[in-house]
Every structure is written in structure tokens, then in C-alpha cells.
Design a protein around this motif. Structure first.
Motif, mmCIF file in Angstrom:
data_model
loop_
_atom_site.group_PDB
_atom_site.id
_atom_site.type_symbol
_atom_site.label_atom_id
_atom_site.label_comp_id
_atom_site.label_asym_id
_atom_site.label_seq_id
_atom_site.Cartn_x
_atom_site.Cartn_y
_atom_site.Cartn_z
ATOM 1 N N SER A 301 0.833 -1.200 0.000
ATOM 2 C CA SER A 301 0.000 0.000 0.000
ATOM 3 C C SER A 301 0.868 1.251 0.000
ATOM 4 N N GLY A 302 0.342 2.325 -0.598
ATOM 5 C CA GLY A 302 1.077 3.587 -0.649
ATOM 6 C C GLY A 302 2.390 3.427 -1.385
ATOM 7 N N THR A 303 3.470 3.908 -0.766
ATOM 8 C CA THR A 303 4.801 3.777 -1.364
ATOM 9 C C THR A 303 5.631 2.768 -0.574
ATOM 10 N N SER A 304 4.999 1.676 -0.202
ATOM 11 C CA SER A 304 5.719 0.633 0.528
ATOM 12 C C SER A 304 6.146 -0.485 -0.420
ATOM 13 N N VAL A 305 7.260 -1.111 -0.075
ATOM 14 C CA VAL A 305 7.767 -2.276 -0.800
ATOM 15 C C VAL A 305 7.971 -3.390 0.210
#
Length: 342
Positions: A301-305
């Protein structure tokens, strides 16, 4: 740890779950929050070499392998987790090296051939494609609904074949489109959700090339590093704005695909040097995982890896456009408890 040894990790189509093929059976985990969703022990399924999910449905494909297999390595079995039993099996002449599932198709890779079957009702072979020697069964299919684009190594060294399977019927002739992607053998393929871009890397592992699947033209070339490496995984973000890559260097790299000006450039470029290396686009951000532990990576989600490694560790990092990358979570997923809700 021998009985718990992980043989293969795979994300499902939306990267919200991952499957785990093990010497001790098969497991499936939800990613956020990290919870165990399915646990098939060795007494039920034996050791398994592959586990593939069909999105978040009750159908799961399994191939035997490892040291104590209960099923042959040339047979794909479909487990129905609602009925808690195997409902289907497809046996081929040679070992199954990789497989992918869509709602209406099952794709199976052998060392020199790829088969496409209708699925799940009365599986029928629709079409087959000969490939270059493909010892690890490299193939990929677009996960979204727009196009059923299949990618696999071509006969020519470093080439990629693309086939649109959308309207495939038995006996239909599908002519693959060829892209000359690299000078070495293809080692990794990823196709975005929309089927509009394909990313490839070679056994050299220094460059990732992203191609437009309609025009077959090079969209962008990205540099992982200057030293050769084994790439384990490439994945697009859901909106195709970013790309993540993992390798045996113990680093997961994140690249920008839409705002490519965010990617780092060589300092030599600023002082007037020219050439392919100097002009290369390097990763926007990166984070470390256990070195030489095979690892898969994907966007959350979002800018997560997120990254999951065969040593059982789970990593979640959040990056921003300035290139900062902060670790948000770390866990050992083999020790995570189960959750009754799927």
C-alpha cells in the motif's frame, strides 16, 4: 531447519498474498497484516516445489518436489481449500518447472516447451510454444483483466517472445512477437497489471529493460549496478509508476518509471562525460535484505515495498521521491500464527 526449508516463494496476482513451497508442505500468507492463511503439512501433500494462487480464491495449484514428495514433479494438482481436497490433476510428460493461473487458463513451463490449458472446467490443451532451453521455467503472464499477455524466452539468445492469449481456442495458431531484449539469456520477466509494459533482465543482471508491449520499443533502461548479479524478482507497482528488483547482492532497488527524472544518475554525467554507463538511470531508492538469500519483492500500500526471503524473513520499507527508504516492519513469517479469515 531442514524440514522447514523453503523451496520457492511467489506472490499472488495482486501481491496481497504469497505462497510458500517447502520441504514441509505448503503455506499461504496474507501480506498486510502478515498472517498465515493456509497450512498444508508434509503428511498431506509431501514436500512441494511450487505453489501458485489464483488471486484470493479457494483454488491453489501445487507441484510435488523436494526430498519427500508425495506427488510426481510432472503433475499439477489443484487444491480446493473450500472442499479441503484435491479436485483436479494434469499430468505432463516432463517435469513442471513453473506455472501461472488465470481465471480461465493454466500455463505450464517445461524445459523446452510452454503449454496453455483451459481452466478449471475440463482442462484442455489450447496451444503450446517451443522455447529456448529454459531450465528454470521462466515465464510470466499479465495479472490484470485488460490483456492476457504471456512472455517467455525466445529461441534466439536474449530474446523475449510475447503472445496475446485473450481469445485462444484449441488448435488456434498464435504467432509470438519477438523482442531482442539482451545479449545474454533472459533471467527474469515481469508484466504490468495492464499488460502494456514488460520488464526483462538477463543472466548478467546489471540492466533492467522496460519495453512497450504494443510498439515493442524500449521505454526505459535501468541500471541495477555495475557488477554481475543474479536477479530473483522484478515487479511493477499497480499503477506502473515504479519498478522493484531483488538480487543476490542483498539489495532491493526501486526505480521510477513515470517520473524517470527521480532516478539517480552518475556523477560523471554532471561533468560532461558521455556513454551508456554514464547515461544510465540508477535506482531511486533501495534497502537491504539478507545477502544471497533468494528474495521476492513487490509493492504494498502507498509507497511501501515488501520483500520475503527463503530464510523466512519478511521486510517492509517505505520510500519517498527524495530517495529515502525507511524500514517499517520486520518479521519471520514461518513463525507467524494463522488467522481464520481469508
Amino acid at each position: 531447519m531442514a524440514r522447514k526449508e523453503i523451496l520457492k516463494l511467489r506472490f499472488n496476482q495482486d501481491h496481497g498474498c504469497m505462497s510458500c513451497a517447502m520441504e514441509s508442505g505448503a503455506r499461504i500468507y496474507n501480506i498486510d497484516p502478515l498472517t498465515e492463511k493456509l497450512h498444508l503439512d508434509v503428511d498431506k501433500v509431501g514436500s512441494v516445489s511450487q505453489v501458485e494462487m489464483l488471486k484470493r480464491t479457494n483454488l491453489i495449484a501445487i507441484v510435488g518436489g523436494g526430498s519427500v514428495p508425495k506427488f510426481a514433479d510432472n503433475t499439477v494438482l489443484i487444491w480446493d481449500d473450500y472442499l479441503k481436497e484435491f479436485i483436479l490433476e494434469i499430468t505432463l510428460s516432463m517435469p513442471v518447472l513453473a506455472m501461472r493461473i488465470r481465471e480461465d487458463k493454466l500455463i505450464v513451463a517445461q524445459r523446452n516447451r510452454i503449454y496453455v490449458y483451459s481452466f478449471p472446467e475440463n482442462p484442455t490443451k489450447l496451444v503450446a510454444f517451443d522455447t529456448r532451453d529454459n531450465p528454470t521455467g521462466i515465464l510470466e503472464i499479465s495479472p490484470g483483466q485488460n490483456r492476457q499477455l504471456l512472455g517467455f524466452p525466445g529461441h534466439k539468445l536474449g530474446s523475449l517472445q510475447l503472445v496475446d492469449l485473450t481469445n485462444t481456442v484449441p488448435g488456434m495458431s498464435n504467432s509470438p512477437t519477438l523482442i531482442n531484449a539482451h545479449q545474454n539469456d533472459i533471467a527474469c520477466i515481469a508484466i504490468n497489471q495492464q499488460g502494456s509494459y514488460v520488464a526483462t533482465a538477463s543472466t548478467k543482471g546489471t540492466l533492467i529493460r522496460v519495453f512497450d508491449t504494443l510498439t515493442k520499443s524500449l521505454h526505459v533502461e535501468l541500471r541495477r549496478g555495475s557488477d554481475p548479479a543474479t536477479l530473483y524478482c522484478i515487479n511493477f507497482s499497480h499503477d506502473s509508476a515504479y519498478l522493484c528488483v531483488s538480487s543476490d547482492k542483498g539489495t532491493v532497488h526501486v526505480f521510477a518509471l513515470k517520473e524517470t527524472e527521480l532516478n539517480k544518475r552518475s556523477t560523471l554525467r554532471k561533468i560532461g562525460f558521455l556513454g551508456p554507463y554514464v547515461e544510465s538511470q540508477w535506482g531511486l531508492a533501495h534497502f537491504t535484505v539478507p545477502a544471497e538469500s533468494a528474495c521476492i519483492c513487490a509493492f504494498g500500500s502507498g509507497t511501501s515495498v515488501v520483500a520475503a526471503c527463503v530464510d523466512g524473513t519478511f521486510h517492509k520499507c517505505v520510500f519517498n521521491k527524495d530517495g529515502n527508504c525507511n524500514r517499517e516492519a520486520y518479521d519471520v513469517f514461518l513463525e507467524v500464527g494463522n488467522d481464520d479469515e481469508f
